[in-house]
Design a protein around this motif. Sequence first.
Motif, PDB file in Angstrom:
ATOM      1  N   THR A 149     -10.180   6.391   0.969  1.00  0.00           N
ATOM      2  CA  THR A 149     -11.077   5.787   0.135  1.00  0.00           C
ATOM      3  C   THR A 149     -12.301   6.458  -0.239  1.00  0.00           C
ATOM      4  O   THR A 149     -12.154   7.640   0.092  1.00  0.00           O
ATOM      5  CB  THR A 149     -11.492   4.176   0.516  1.00  0.00           C
ATOM      6  OG1 THR A 149     -11.952   4.043   1.731  1.00  0.00           O
ATOM      7  CG2 THR A 149     -10.273   3.131   0.326  1.00  0.00           C
ATOM      8  N   ARG A 184      -5.189   4.167   4.919  1.00  0.00           N
ATOM      9  CA  ARG A 184      -6.073   4.087   3.575  1.00  0.00           C
ATOM     10  C   ARG A 184      -7.183   5.030   3.304  1.00  0.00           C
ATOM     11  O   ARG A 184      -8.078   4.988   3.853  1.00  0.00           O
ATOM     12  CB  ARG A 184      -6.300   2.753   2.952  1.00  0.00           C
ATOM     13  CG  ARG A 184      -5.126   1.623   3.206  1.00  0.00           C
ATOM     14  CD  ARG A 184      -5.753   0.438   3.032  1.00  0.00           C
ATOM     15  NE  ARG A 184      -4.871  -0.799   3.912  1.00  0.00           N
ATOM     16  CZ  ARG A 184      -4.964  -1.882   4.391  1.00  0.00           C
ATOM     17  NH1 ARG A 184      -6.154  -2.264   3.879  1.00  0.00           N
ATOM     18  NH2 ARG A 184      -4.120  -2.710   5.107  1.00  0.00           N
ATOM     19  N   ARG A 211      -3.546  -3.464  -6.183  1.00  0.00           N
ATOM     20  CA  ARG A 211      -4.872  -3.364  -5.895  1.00  0.00           C
ATOM     21  C   ARG A 211      -5.717  -4.849  -5.443  1.00  0.00           C
ATOM     22  O   ARG A 211      -6.404  -5.058  -4.739  1.00  0.00           O
ATOM     23  CB  ARG A 211      -5.700  -2.281  -6.539  1.00  0.00           C
ATOM     24  CG  ARG A 211      -5.253  -1.055  -6.499  1.00  0.00           C
ATOM     25  CD  ARG A 211      -6.195   0.013  -7.306  1.00  0.00           C
ATOM     26  NE  ARG A 211      -5.717   1.430  -7.159  1.00  0.00           N
ATOM     27  CZ  ARG A 211      -5.133   2.090  -7.940  1.00  0.00           C
ATOM     28  NH1 ARG A 211      -4.702   1.434  -9.326  1.00  0.00           N
ATOM     29  NH2 ARG A 211      -4.861   3.091  -7.914  1.00  0.00           N
ATOM     30  N   LEU A 251       2.248   1.958  -3.579  1.00  0.00           N
ATOM     31  CA  LEU A 251       1.332   2.116  -4.785  1.00  0.00           C
ATOM     32  C   LEU A 251       1.631   3.026  -5.416  1.00  0.00           C
ATOM     33  O   LEU A 251       1.514   3.073  -6.777  1.00  0.00           O
ATOM     34  CB  LEU A 251      -0.031   2.161  -3.938  1.00  0.00           C
ATOM     35  CG  LEU A 251      -1.191   1.785  -5.139  1.00  0.00           C
ATOM     36  CD1 LEU A 251      -1.268   0.349  -5.710  1.00  0.00           C
ATOM     37  CD2 LEU A 251      -2.688   1.880  -4.192  1.00  0.00           C
ATOM     38  N   GLY A 287     -11.698  -2.441   4.100  1.00  0.00           N
ATOM     39  CA  GLY A 287     -11.205  -1.603   3.142  1.00  0.00           C
ATOM     40  C   GLY A 287     -11.768  -0.474   3.053  1.00  0.00           C
ATOM     41  O   GLY A 287     -10.906   0.689   2.406  1.00  0.00           O
ATOM     42  N   SER A 308       0.713  -1.208   0.035  1.00  0.00           N
ATOM     43  CA  SER A 308      -0.051   0.021   0.091  1.00  0.00           C
ATOM     44  C   SER A 308       0.891   1.297  -0.085  1.00  0.00           C
ATOM     45  O   SER A 308       0.581   2.453  -0.547  1.00  0.00           O
ATOM     46  CB  SER A 308      -1.013  -0.077   1.306  1.00  0.00           C
ATOM     47  OG  SER A 308      -1.718  -1.195   1.233  1.00  0.00           O
ATOM     48  N   GLN A 359       0.001  -1.165 -10.432  1.00  0.00           N
ATOM     49  CA  GLN A 359      -1.113  -0.794  -9.567  1.00  0.00           C
ATOM     50  C   GLN A 359      -2.264  -1.844  -9.474  1.00  0.00           C
ATOM     51  O   GLN A 359      -2.764  -1.974  -8.644  1.00  0.00           O
ATOM     52  CB  GLN A 359      -1.266   0.758  -9.630  1.00  0.00           C
ATOM     53  CG  GLN A 359      -0.233   1.709  -9.340  1.00  0.00           C
ATOM     54  CD  GLN A 359      -0.745   3.195  -9.336  1.00  0.00           C
ATOM     55  OE1 GLN A 359      -1.854   3.264  -9.838  1.00  0.00           O
ATOM     56  NE2 GLN A 359       0.354   3.960  -9.362  1.00  0.00           N
ATOM     57  N   ARG A 360      -2.660  -2.049 -10.766  1.00  0.00           N
ATOM     58  CA  ARG A 360      -3.835  -2.947 -10.909  1.00  0.00           C
ATOM     59  C   ARG A 360      -3.713  -4.030 -10.129  1.00  0.00           C
ATOM     60  O   ARG A 360      -4.713  -4.822  -9.517  1.00  0.00           O
ATOM     61  CB  ARG A 360      -4.173  -3.161 -12.230  1.00  0.00           C
ATOM     62  CG  ARG A 360      -4.537  -1.958 -13.159  1.00  0.00           C
ATOM     63  CD  ARG A 360      -5.333  -2.273 -14.384  1.00  0.00           C
ATOM     64  NE  ARG A 360      -4.702  -3.022 -15.499  1.00  0.00           N
ATOM     65  CZ  ARG A 360      -3.737  -2.317 -16.147  1.00  0.00           C
ATOM     66  NH1 ARG A 360      -3.868  -1.181 -16.145  1.00  0.00           N
ATOM     67  NH2 ARG A 360      -3.234  -3.019 -17.189  1.00  0.00           N
ATOM     68  N   ILE A 373      -3.963  -6.216  -2.309  1.00  0.00           N
ATOM     69  CA  ILE A 373      -4.455  -5.626  -1.068  1.00  0.00           C
ATOM     70  C   ILE A 373      -5.728  -5.891  -0.943  1.00  0.00           C
ATOM     71  O   ILE A 373      -6.031  -6.018   0.198  1.00  0.00           O
ATOM     72  CB  ILE A 373      -4.169  -3.793  -1.459  1.00  0.00           C
ATOM     73  CG1 ILE A 373      -2.810  -3.789  -1.610  1.00  0.00           C
ATOM     74  CG2 ILE A 373      -4.802  -3.049  -0.310  1.00  0.00           C
ATOM     75  CD1 ILE A 373      -2.436  -1.880  -2.091  1.00  0.00           C
ATOM     76  N   ALA A 374      -6.742  -5.662  -1.995  1.00  0.00           N
ATOM     77  CA  ALA A 374      -8.080  -6.171  -1.491  1.00  0.00           C
ATOM     78  C   ALA A 374      -8.260  -7.557  -0.883  1.00  0.00           C
ATOM     79  O   ALA A 374      -9.277  -7.750  -0.007  1.00  0.00           O
ATOM     80  CB  ALA A 374      -8.847  -5.997  -2.844  1.00  0.00           C
TER      81      ALA A 374
END
Length: 301
Positions: free
Chosen positions: A246, A244, A33, A21, A97, A18, A29-30, A36-37
């Motif tokens: 969001t 993070r 993610r 990133l 998240g 993270s 980055q894709r 991370i998710a």
Amino acid sequence: MSKTANDAAPGGLIVHVSGLLPALSPAEQRVARLVIADPAAAARQTITELASAAGTSEATVIRFCRSVGMSGYPQLRIRLAAEAARRVEPPDARVVGGDIPPGADMAQIIATISFNDARAVEETAEQLDVAACEQAVAVLSAAGRVDVFGVGASGSVAADFQQKLHRIGRTAFYWPDTHTALTSAALLGKGDVALGISHTGTTTDCVDVLDQARRQGATTIALTNYPRSPIAEVADVVLTTAARETTYRSGAMASRLAQLTVVDCLFVGVAAKNRTRTKRNLEATAEAVASRRATANRRRG
């Protein structure tokens, strides 16, 4: 003072990824993610499956592994599996998240925010570089003067740190205006310290002020969420948070709580260097404002 993934075990791989990133390519980055998710799901996938899910190539997945300090995909899968095993999720997995989905009721909003704010503090503490903190405390304690900089949400954290230092008799300033901050930084010198706070590490106001202070010979400290960000390049000491931001939460409380956690650690470290002086100054400043508090009789009236 960024670490490789192998060095970053205390904070966990997901916190490490993270933080890196913004420094990754768009394709990497894709991949990041997805990792991370859901680290558990990513650990179960082959390199082909992960590349397909990220809409990229296997070569990009390998580059991602190397960018975050892994020798290759097998090592990444092992680390992700270990990460998934140690992660403690809340009873309602919908709160993980930090995203607030459309139609979320107030109960879910409260659960999401409180869980992720608490996680930001916990993960910040886990990954915080103890040696870097000790170095920061040492230079802050010995500083002839400390200038603290921050813009927007980070500015409130900067003001908090300045006020804390001031209460224990340290010469400290916080300049909310960029022009004033730059002119102040131009007057710093050897033996002084400039501390810049920026969640993204890309706020040019803060970066420029820290750069100015460094060019004058002051020791510079950066507090940021991203160890490879521009502010880290002009800092002698880099301290990192793990928050993070969001949906709906740019400049969120999570990032400020993480920053305040680090600031409190630094403050207590400095205060503990001279306990007698700290106690005396805290008592004197508390007594100075004691008469400004309403008494029980005045409240009843």
